[in-house]
Design a protein around this motif. Structure first.
Motif, short mmCIF file in Angstrom:
data_model
loop_
_atom_site.label_atom_id
_atom_site.label_comp_id
_atom_site.label_asym_id
_atom_site.label_seq_id
_atom_site.Cartn_x
_atom_site.Cartn_y
_atom_site.Cartn_z
N ALA A 152 32.74 40.11 30.80
CA ALA A 152 32.89 38.67 31.02
C ALA A 152 33.64 38.09 29.82
O ALA A 152 33.46 38.56 28.69
N TYR B 109 36.45 39.31 33.85
CA TYR B 109 35.65 38.45 34.72
C TYR B 109 35.19 37.15 34.05
O TYR B 109 35.05 37.09 32.83
N GLU C 93 32.75 47.58 28.73
CA GLU C 93 31.60 46.79 29.18
C GLU C 93 30.45 46.93 28.18
O GLU C 93 29.43 47.56 28.47
N TYR D 60 31.02 38.44 36.66
CA TYR D 60 30.42 39.62 36.02
C TYR D 60 29.05 39.93 36.62
O TYR D 60 28.71 41.10 36.82
#
Lengths: 130, 277
Positions: B219, B204, B171, B209
């Protein structure tokens, strides 16, 4: 080359905070300061980017309650960089334009999961907020 | 370097008629060069590897990005672990307070699993890594901590034939409104820089997200931007959300192709895909 994630995550946290935060590497070079810290430095991170220790350490003078200049070795961030331990101190800072403010500083070392010391953080706030 | 995608799904194995095209097994890659076999992550996809002719080697190296269950769930069902003629090396991250052996040992113990670590038949060798560079056969491998809850690394696997970067859970946009363009502040960028193949978390959509910030995943749009900043040659969007059906993934890929213009090809990772570098 990117910074260690411990530095990156500290920046992301600092970015979300309303208190002034400074992040340095192990030599004291200023890697990041957040928007509230811009008031203390009188400069914008967007304009200056990262700053070498020789440059940012001269932007303000640190003084005791009697107006005497503090030995840099007494400052929390400097002590953290030397000893890799957290420190706290309340003192006065005087900016280049002569403005003095009383300030409290907490500093802590950034030591990652692997035990490697990668930098330090200093958090400033006004003692009246204590 | 021959790469076979053995598992693509994130979070939980997801088998139903709507996920048969992309696959339901969780994270696992098989990488082979010069009779040297690497297994990247030990999700349930490792089950597919049990039938691979490439298992006919004495030594097998399993590189774990982290110990979330979708990345180790297949470990206890990997046949070489129960074969006394095999030498299995497991590489992964320990912590200041718990060794990698102790951390994996929590999985290899009742009530989660009936067989203890110490009872595995193979010759087992555990390697603790963090921000490391090490060699296995023809491969030079770099591991580096990346942003994901708990100790997690990504891998850059380099051989004379090319570079594969594997960052299945990541992330990098955490705490920001969008992914930063400042390379020096971007988690994982060094691992991915110039890679021939990047397999990267893209669990996502942008909208999903926003509801799952801090869960440790990316994302799809951020993954594309990350790949562009890293100048990769090809991107596989990996770690599909268990709620994303084949039809949804098709639609998402179509939307990404229509609405972006990146200089590198990209596609959704599909279980069973073979890639030759």
């Amino acid at each position: 080359m990117s910074y260690p994630i411990e530095i990156i995550l500290n920046r992301q946290l600092a970015d979300c905070l309303a208190i002034p935060v400074f992040i340095t590497d192990t030599s004291g070079n200023l890697l990041f300061y957040n928007e509230p810290a811009e008031d203390i430095l009188g400069r914008r991170y967007e304009d200056t980017g990262e700053m070498p220790v020789e440059e940012w350490s001269t932007i303000f003078k640190s003084k005791d309650e009697n107006g005497n200049l503090l030995d840099p070795g007494e400052l929390p961030l400097v002590r953290t960089l030397h000893n890799q331990l957290p420190y706290f101190k309340t003192f006065w800072i005087e900016s280049l334009i002569g403005k003095s403010i009383k300030i409290s500083v907490s500093s802590y070392p950034i030591i990652g999961r692997n035990g490697v010391f990668v930098g330090a953080v200093a958090i400033f706030w006004s003692p009246s907020e204590e | 370097m021959n790469i076979t995608i053995r598992g693509v799904r994130g979070s939980i194995p997801t088998f139903n008629p709507e996920t048969m095209l992309y696959g339901g097994h969780t994270s696992c890659l098989e990488v082979v060069e010069d009779d040297c076999l690497l297994v990247l992550d030990a999700g349930t996809g490792i089950q597919n590897l049990n039938l691979s002719p490439n298992l006919d080697v004495h030594r097998i190296d399993i590189l774990l990005t982290h110990l979330h269950i979708d990345h180790i769930q297949g470990l206890g069902f990997f046949k070489p672990l129960f074969d006394s003629s095999k030498e299995v090396h497991i590489w992964g991250v320990g912590t200041k307070t718990k060794s990698l052996r102790a951390r994996i040992g929590r999985y290899f113990s009742p009530p989660l699993f009936p067989v203890y670590f110490r009872n595995l038949a193979c010759k087992l060798i555990i390697h603790e890594i963090d921000n490391s560079i090490f060699n296995i056969g023809p491969f030079t491998i770099q591991s580096q901590y990346i942003i994901h809850p708990g100790p997690t690394v990504g891998y850059r696997v380099q051989s004379p034939r090319g570079v594969l970067t594997f960052i299945p859970d990541h992330e990098p946009a955490l705490g920001q409104m969008k992914l930063t363009n400042e390379i020096s502040w971007l988690s994982g960028i060094e691992l991915a820089s110039g890679a021939d193949i990047l397999m990267h978390d893209a669990q996502y959509t942008r909208e999903e997200y926003r509801m799952k910030i801090g869960w440790g995943h990316s994302a799809m749009e951020d993954t594309l931007q990350f790949a562009a900043l890293a100048n990769v040659k090809k991107l596989y969007l990996f770690h599909h959300d268990p709620m994303h059906t084949d039809a949804m993934l098709d639609e998402m890929l179509k939307g990404l192709k229509e609405n972006t213009s990146y200089p590198f090809p990209f596609e959704m990772a599909v279980e069973g895909t073979r890639i030759e570098l």
